[in-house]
Design a protein around this motif. Structure first.
Motif, PDB file in Angstrom:
ATOM      1  N   SER A  39     -33.679   7.323 -71.683  1.00 37.56           N
ATOM      2  CA  SER A  39     -34.084   7.508 -73.080  1.00 37.56           C
ATOM      3  C   SER A  39     -33.804   6.279 -73.932  1.00 37.56           C
ATOM      4  CB  SER A  39     -33.351   8.718 -73.667  1.00 37.56           C
ATOM      5  OG  SER A  39     -31.962   8.470 -73.751  1.00 37.56           O
ATOM      6  N   ASN A  40     -32.814   5.467 -73.550  1.00 36.19           N
ATOM      7  CA  ASN A  40     -32.402   4.355 -74.414  1.00 36.19           C
ATOM      8  C   ASN A  40     -32.591   2.975 -73.805  1.00 36.19           C
ATOM      9  OD1 ASN A  40     -31.031   5.820 -76.798  1.00 36.19           O
ATOM     10  ND2 ASN A  40     -30.062   6.770 -75.026  1.00 36.19           N
ATOM     11  N   GLY A  90     -35.230   1.434 -73.286  1.00 38.53           N
ATOM     12  CA  GLY A  90     -36.264   0.686 -74.011  1.00 38.53           C
ATOM     13  C   GLY A  90     -36.007   0.602 -75.494  1.00 38.53           C
ATOM     14  N   GLY A  91     -34.878   1.129 -75.941  1.00 43.16           N
ATOM     15  CA  GLY A  91     -34.574   1.133 -77.369  1.00 43.16           C
ATOM     16  C   GLY A  91     -33.411   0.239 -77.721  1.00 43.16           C
ATOM     17  N   THR A  92     -32.544   0.718 -78.606  1.00 40.54           N
ATOM     18  CA  THR A  92     -31.438  -0.109 -79.076  1.00 40.54           C
ATOM     19  C   THR A  92     -30.252   0.783 -79.411  1.00 40.54           C
ATOM     20  OG1 THR A  92     -30.826  -1.834 -80.659  1.00 40.54           O
ATOM     21  CG2 THR A  92     -32.168  -0.018 -81.493  1.00 40.54           C
ATOM     22  N   TYR A  93     -29.132   0.127 -79.740  1.00 34.22           N
ATOM     23  CA  TYR A  93     -27.892   0.813 -80.077  1.00 34.22           C
ATOM     24  C   TYR A  93     -27.286   0.182 -81.329  1.00 34.22           C
ATOM     25  CZ  TYR A  93     -27.908   2.588 -75.229  1.00 34.22           C
ATOM     26  OH  TYR A  93     -28.240   3.192 -74.041  1.00 34.22           O
ATOM     27  N   SER A  94     -26.325   0.888 -81.894  1.00 31.41           N
ATOM     28  CA  SER A  94     -25.514   0.283 -82.946  1.00 31.41           C
ATOM     29  C   SER A  94     -24.320  -0.416 -82.310  1.00 31.41           C
ATOM     30  CB  SER A  94     -25.014   1.363 -83.918  1.00 31.41           C
ATOM     31  OG  SER A  94     -24.054   2.188 -83.272  1.00 31.41           O
ATOM     32  N   TRP A  95     -23.550  -1.137 -83.122  1.00 29.08           N
ATOM     33  CA  TRP A  95     -22.364  -1.807 -82.587  1.00 29.08           C
ATOM     34  C   TRP A  95     -21.262  -0.813 -82.226  1.00 29.08           C
ATOM     35  CZ3 TRP A  95     -22.376  -6.224 -80.440  1.00 29.08           C
ATOM     36  CH2 TRP A  95     -23.201  -7.258 -80.898  1.00 29.08           C
ATOM     37  N   THR A  96     -21.351   0.396 -82.728  1.00 28.11           N
ATOM     38  CA  THR A  96     -20.377   1.412 -82.346  1.00 28.11           C
ATOM     39  C   THR A  96     -20.724   2.076 -81.020  1.00 28.11           C
ATOM     40  OG1 THR A  96     -21.546   3.135 -83.572  1.00 28.11           O
ATOM     41  CG2 THR A  96     -19.847   1.905 -84.765  1.00 28.11           C
TER      42      THR A  96
END
Length: 1308
Positions: free
Chosen positions: A827-828, A830-836
């Motif tokens: 699910s992720n 191909g996406g992005t994350y926060s620094w947390t």
């Protein structure tokens, strides 16, 4: 007796030297203490008085709560004292011995207490002091005079004042003079406290007493040297101890040698000198050199004599090392090589040899001694050493004894020297030390030395490849190598008894002690065991009792080196009672090697936590020392520290682990941690990586710092390691560290390719094939990332292998760990994350779908909408690359994803929906065959997420999927959509433009199909408490429902389907919370209250916290915001405006305002006179949207609610009116008007796409439902009690009631 005590005390005071005490002073201490204890034992009145005072305090202790352990300690002390009295009164020796053993066992329990605490309300210092005093009485009754003195001095060390006042006042004043004595003693006492001065003197007496006890054993026995006057015999119960000596020795051979008072000569000062001179000439140790002059015949000594002063340190060390090598050799070099030249016990002389040597030696033996040599054993044991020394001894005999003096000196254990529990059962054996036996041993020693010389020659001839040190050893063997070893051993061990000597140590000394210990470990026998115990005991004393850093450092270093050679020593150390607190104290003093011992002691996590070691361990880790000199058999201080830190940050509950992680999350500490990996071994890297993983999971700043500065080469080493644990922890690290914004993750992957090994892809392939399923998924994730970085167009075996694992685990066992993990990665990826570390793929997709309303965004959980990570430019390009590479695999991807959509596990189906959504961006660019195939396979499973009841983000993602996959020829798929899907698209048209476009297309494809609206509402939620009053306000913030109550409290609920969980319950307001609003510019929540304050709330560290309080000076009825400005309707119906600096000013002063809404920088206020006013938020310009009523009766119908929906404005009073804002301004009248009934007043209103919800005054328990398009009433909802608040969100109608309940309904 008094005369002897006076003489002894005078000798003690006059010869007292804090640096060195002679034998005469020590003898005076022992005799004086024994006479003091003897007086107490002999005087029943004194003895009973002391016992009554002690036991009365034990019985008078007051305590509120009963502790079994405390009472057990008190009972042991009480009955131990009672057993001593029973032993004194016993008639039979057997009964006396049994009572004494029982008393000793009981007294040992309170003696081991921590002196600083309390037990049953009594200070431990009192209990420990009493225990040691009565232990000295026990030892006196057992006739162990040296141990009597040791126990008594220990009691003085614990509590000098108690000994003085309760036990031995007269003796105390004589041995520890405080007012009289030499000027030197007086000056020293003036500079320190009285009790500390006494403790210092007692400590000196005790240490030297211990020293002489060990050193003098075997030379006639310290029991003989300290024999008192023959008149000092005492009688208990009418029985003389001297009379039954011979009987008792037959019954108990384990008891120490007793005094035969009938054959003891009186003390004489001149005799002392003779004894000391004789002793100094026979015992050649540095501590005695200054007390005696060299013997005249020493220069003519035989070749057996050893001159210690001529030994050089380097030569000594060489011999020790050579001897150690010889012991460890597997191949004997001569016929006699199987027997050792060091262990005197192993050499047994047969009877013929002994008799021959006896005849030879007897020519030099004094006649009186020869005569006694034939006496029975019991008589030989009773011979006083003082009488033997009255006769001159030939120099040859003195010199030949010198070579074996050390071995006999150390044959007694240090019984009771350190802790009672360790040594109480040890009994030193009585030696048969007649003069003839000594001479036999001396001749035996000569034979051993000669054989040593023969062996060395044989070895030299046998091996031409022996190293240089062995040759040097053989060359020097003519100097009596064994005697040199004994001399080195003597010096090394004696140095351990004096901490001032340890303070001047060097590395050679540490090697000396370690080498000696290794030699002793290779040998068997009681003497070697005792020597080993002595070495360990003194090292442990140095660690636990010394206050000098260098002494502690030396002791730890030597002990660590010993452990490195033999790890079983750790068990011996544990048995001897080495405390973890002592090692912790050493570690806190920057003795880094203490970390090794601490780790090897294998403490429990709780013990580590209690000692608060983390700062000291971090200091070791961040130290620049490389520790390359440590043996490979032991962990380095760095490794040990890392492993202990790993326990602290992973072995407790989440909150405790985070407390420990907080201490190591500072940038300077992290910088030191990251530098560790430069020259670390695999074990260190594993512990290091474990700590980094925990730090990353703990806090976003750690994740950012580590991802940017952590070297990648060590992790590449871990991945290529043969150790499974190493590869697993490396995969965990990459799994965590890649959960960062996409641009930063891409940069990290590029660094890994640059710094890591060229073989990393193959290593990951092995991990995918060999590790456990969870780690196969992690390896596939990293492999897919690296492969996409290099190649996203052509086929790749790495990509296919990675996707095969991920898809296989996705459709594996339902609700398994592997299914959850593979779905999360897909699910992720191909996406992005926060620094947390929070996945931001959903937020990124929702933004691309066009959801802009702050109120709508805040119905989505765990998103910080102002985070810069959502603006990451690298996310789009990365998504395009990896989506293209995955789509090229074809139908296996779509089939697995649709199976995941149908999963009964909500999280798995949601993750598959997210993966389908971001793959849809690239599906539109794919060939028609792939696009049509994906549309046919996926859309049937996606449409279910459109309906009300699902989370808003899921409904938006489903709409996004339909928009992407139904493009082109897929538009025909819309024809087959059900009426419910089209209705859900219509309801979402206010949320995203994509839903509105799809609804228009559906109407275009099927123009004649009528639209049916379902008016049936189903209750999905009922939650709350009835102890906080009415629910006065409701709002969604950060995806969670917040409710305000009439008692000033706020509750935060996590709504999942038809259930709700209370997350937080806070109470900052003092009165009712009346309203909420959102501050979009600061991503904050504000609450208004009747307590005249406005509070600003934010989620800090996953908890709702009040970050600001604004004083309003009036009760707050309603709140709204625009940018940083806050608009509040007060109890006086005025509008207060608070700017960014929180300065307040009044607005709309000419109207009394009941409600308002802020849209596009304009305030639309409903007034009490039925008018609607428009105000600019930046100026005082006002415009009237609806004129107020001119008739007096109509002016009593105020506007109670104002709501905007899309471009329309709705107001509610006695009627509901609504119109497009522009049209209303232009024409001055609304486009829609709805009458609820005669004399009906609407108190609250909610608007959705299809419905208008009204709460009227006439029916406060229910909500009326009206169609927004046709203004028809279609039903109502009953809440069961008075409705006090109303909220619409995500097509759900929520209300709060006076009973404290929150209820919710959705239209079917």
């Amino acid at each position: 007796m008094e005369d002897i005590a006076s003489c002894s005390t005078t000798a003690l005071v006059s010869s007292h030297n804090p640096e060195r005490l002679d034998l005469k002073s020590i003898r005076a201490v022992v005799i004086s203490v024994n006479q003091c204890i003897l007086k107490i034992i002999a005087n029943a009145k004194t003895r009973n008085s002391i016992r009554v005072r002690c036991t009365s305090k034990l019985q008078n202790q007051k305590q509120d709560f009963f502790e079994f352990s405390d009472q057990s300690v008190i009972s042991n002390l009480y009955w131990g004292i009672d057993s001593i009295e029973a032993a004194i009164q016993a008639e039979w020796p057997e009964d006396e011995a049994a009572h004494l053993r029982k008393a000793e066992q009981m007294l040992q329990v309170p003696a081991l207490l921590d002196e600083g605490g309390t037990t049953a309300g009594i200070p431990n210092s009192y209990l420990v002091c009493c225990s040691y005093f009565y232990l000295s009485v026990v030892r006196k009754l057992q006739e162990d005079e040296w141990q009597v003195a040791l126990h008594f001095l220990q009691a003085v060390l614990v509590s000098p004042r108690l000994v003085q006042t309760e036990f031995a006042h007269d003796f105390y004043q004589s041995v520890f003079p405080t007012c009289t004595g030499s000027e030197r003693a007086s000056k020293s006492l003036e500079s320190i406290h009285k009790d500390e001065a006494i403790r210092q003197m007692a400590r000196i007496y005790r240490d030297w007493l211990m020293y002489y006890k060990v050193m003098l054993y075997g030379q006639g026995g310290y029991t003989e040297i300290l024999s008192p006057h023959k008149d000092t015999q005492y009688s208990l119960s009418g029985k003389s101890t001297s009379s039954d000596y011979s009987n008792k020795i037959e019954h108990d051979h384990s008891l120490q040698t007793r005094w035969n008072y009938e054959e003891v000569y009186p003390f004489d000062p001149q005799e002392d000198i003779v004894i000391e001179d004789e002793l100094m000439s026979s015992i050649n140790i540095p501590e005695f050199e200054e007390y005696g002059k060299p013997t005249v015949g020493l220069e003519q000594a035989t070749k057996f004599h050893v001159n210690n002063k001529e030994l050089q340190r380097n030569a000594s060390m060489k011999r020790l090392q050579d001897m150690l090598n010889d012991y460890q050799s597997d191949t004997p070099t001569s016929v006699d090589s199987c027997s050792d030249f060091y262990d005197i016990e192993s050499e047994v002389i047969d009877g013929s040899e002994c008799s021959t040597r006896t005849a030879t030696i007897s020519a030099h033996v004094p006649k009186n001694v020869q005569a006694r040599s034939s006496t029975p054993d019991s008589e030989c044991k009773a011979i006083s050493f003082a009488r033997v020394c009255q006769e001159p001894m030939p120099n040859e005999v003195i010199q030949v004894n010198n070579s074996m003096i050390l071995a006999s000196r150390f044959t007694n254990s240090i019984n009771g020297l350190l802790t009672i529990s360790e040594h109480r059962d040890k009994r030193s054996k009585t030696l048969e030390n007649s003069y003839v036996e000594k001479e036999c041993a001396s001749q035996q020693n000569y034979r051993i030395n000669q054989r040593d010389h023969q062996r060395s020659v044989a070895r030299k001839k046998h091996s031409l490849h022996s190293h240089k040190s062995s040759i040097e050893f053989h060359l020097h063997s003519t100097k009596d190598s064994k005697s040199e070893l004994l001399s080195i051993t003597e010096k090394a061990i004696s140095k351990l008894f004096h901490w001032e000597g340890l303070g001047k140590w060097d590395e050679d000394y540490a090697v000396e002690v370690t080498t000696i210990y290794q030699i002793l470990c290779d040998k068997k026998g009681e003497k070697c065991a005792i020597l080993k115990d002595m070495i360990l005991d003194q090292l442990l004393i140095g660690i636990s009792a010394s206050k000098e850093d260098k002494v502690i450092r030396v002791s730890v270093s030597i002990l660590t080196t010993i452990v490195a050679a033999n790890k079983s020593v750790i068990e011996d150390i544990k048995k001897k009672g080495l405390k973890l607190s002592d090692l912790a104290s050493a570690l806190k003093r920057n003795v880094h090697e203490a970390a090794i011992l601490f780790y090897l002691m294998n403490p429990s996590p709780t013990e580590i936590k209690t000692l608060e070691l983390l700062p000291a361990l971090v200091g070791v880790v961040c130290s620049p020392n490389s520790y390359k000199g440590r043996p490979a058999s032991l962990p380095t201080p760095l490794t040990a520290s890392l492993m202990i830190i790993g326990v602290l940050v992973s072995s407790f509950d989440h909150a405790t682990n985070n407390v420990h992680l907080a201490e190591i999350s500072y940038p300077n500490v992290l910088h030191g941690l990251l530098d560790v990996a430069r020259d670390s071994n695999i074990e260190e890297l594993i512990s290091w990586a474990t700590i980094l993983v925990k730090c990353i999971q703990y806090e976003g700043h750690c994740r950012r710092y580590i991802s940017r500065l952590a070297p990648m080469a060590p992790f590449s080493r871990l991945l290529e390691s043969n150790m499974k644990h190493a590869r697993c922890i490396a995969l965990e690290f990459f799994h965590e560290v890649l959960c960062i914004p996409r641009s930063s993750a891409t940069a990290l992957l590029q660094r890994l390719q640059k710094e890591g090994s060229m073989n990393i892809m193959n290593s990951l392939m092995l991990c995918v094939q060999q590790l456990q399923p969870e780690y196969q998924i992690l390896a596939a994730n990293l492999l897919l990332h690296l492969d996409t970085l290099d190649n996203s167009y052509s086929k790749s075996v790495f990509r296919e292998e990675a996707m095969q694992v991920l898809l296989k685990m996705l459709v594996s066992e339902e609700n398994s760990t592997t299914q959850h993990l593979s779905a999360f990665i897909l699910s992720n990826i191909g996406g992005t994350y926060s620094w947390t570390g929070e996945p931001y793929t959903v937020a990124w997709l929702v933004k691309k779908a066009g959801v802009t309303s702050s109120y709508q965004r805040n119905t989505i959980k765990n998103i910080h909408w102002l985070d810069d990570c959502l603006e990451d430019a690298g996310t789009d390009s990365w998504c395009s690359k990896i989506a293209r590479s995955i789509i090229n695999i074809g139908n296996p991807v779509f089939d697995s994803l649709v199976k995941g959509l149908m999963s009964t596990t909500r999280k798995v189906s949601r993750d598959c929906l997210i993966a389908i959504a971001w793959l849809g961006f690239e599906i539109t660019k794919s060939p028609d065959t792939i696009r049509c195939s994906a549309c046919e396979i996926l859309l049937g499973g996606v449409e279910q997420f459109l309906h009300p009841g699902f989370e808003l983000d899921e409904r938006v993602l489903a709409c996004l999927c339909i928009y992407s996959y139904a493009s082109g020829k897929g538009i025909k798929k819309l024809i087959h959509f059900s009426e419910g899907v089209r209705e859900s698209l219509r309801r979402l048209s206010n949320v995203t433009w994509m839903a509105e476009e799809l609804h228009k297309v559906a109407d275009y494809v099927l123009p004649n199909q009528s639209q049916r609206i379902s008016c049936v509402h189903t209750q999905i939620l009922e939650v709350g408490v009835n102890c906080n009053g009415a629910v006065c306000a409701l709002i969604y913030y950060k995806g969670f429902l917040h409710s305000g109550y009439s008692d000033g409290s706020m509750k935060v609920w996590n709504i999942k389907g038809q259930s709700a969980t209370l997350l937080w319950d806070v109470k900052e307001h003092k009165k009712a919370v009346t309203c909420f609003s959102l501050v979009e510019s600061r991503d904050s929540l504000i609450s208004g209250s009747l307590d005249k304050t406005i509070r600003v709330w934010q989620v800090v560290h996953r908890k709702l916290e009040c970050v600001e309080v604004i004083e309003a000076k009036e009760p707050i009825q309603h709140l709204n915001t625009c940018g940083d400005m806050i608009f509040a309707i007060t109890h006086g119906h005025g509008i207060k405006v608070f700017d960014a600096s929180r300065k307040a000013k009044d607005h709309c002063t000419k109207k009394k305002v009941k409600c308002m809404v802020v849209v596009h920088g304009k305030i639309y206020a409903g007034c009490k006179d039925s008018s609607i006013q428009e105000f600019s938020t930046t100026s005082n310009r006002a415009q009237e949207i609806k004129a107020g009523a001119k008739i007096w009766k109509l002016q009593r119908r105020p506007i109670n609610a104002v709501v905007t929906y899309k471009d329309c404005l709705y107001s509610a009073s006695s009627i509901v009116e609504g119109s497009n804002l522009k049209e209303w301004k232009r024409h001055g009248k609304p486009q829609m008007s709805l009458k609820t009934g005669k004399r009906e007043k609407v108190m609250a209103m909610g608007i959705t796409e299809d419905f208008i919800y009204l709460k009227c005054r006439s029916s406060t328990n229910s909500i009326q439902i009206w169609l927004r398009g046709t203004q028809q009433k279609v039903g109502r909802i009953s809440a069961g009690s008075k409705i006090t608040s109303l909220l619409t969100a995500n097509d759900i109608i929520l209300c709060g009631t006076e009973a404290g309940l929150i209820k919710g309904w959705i239209p079917l």
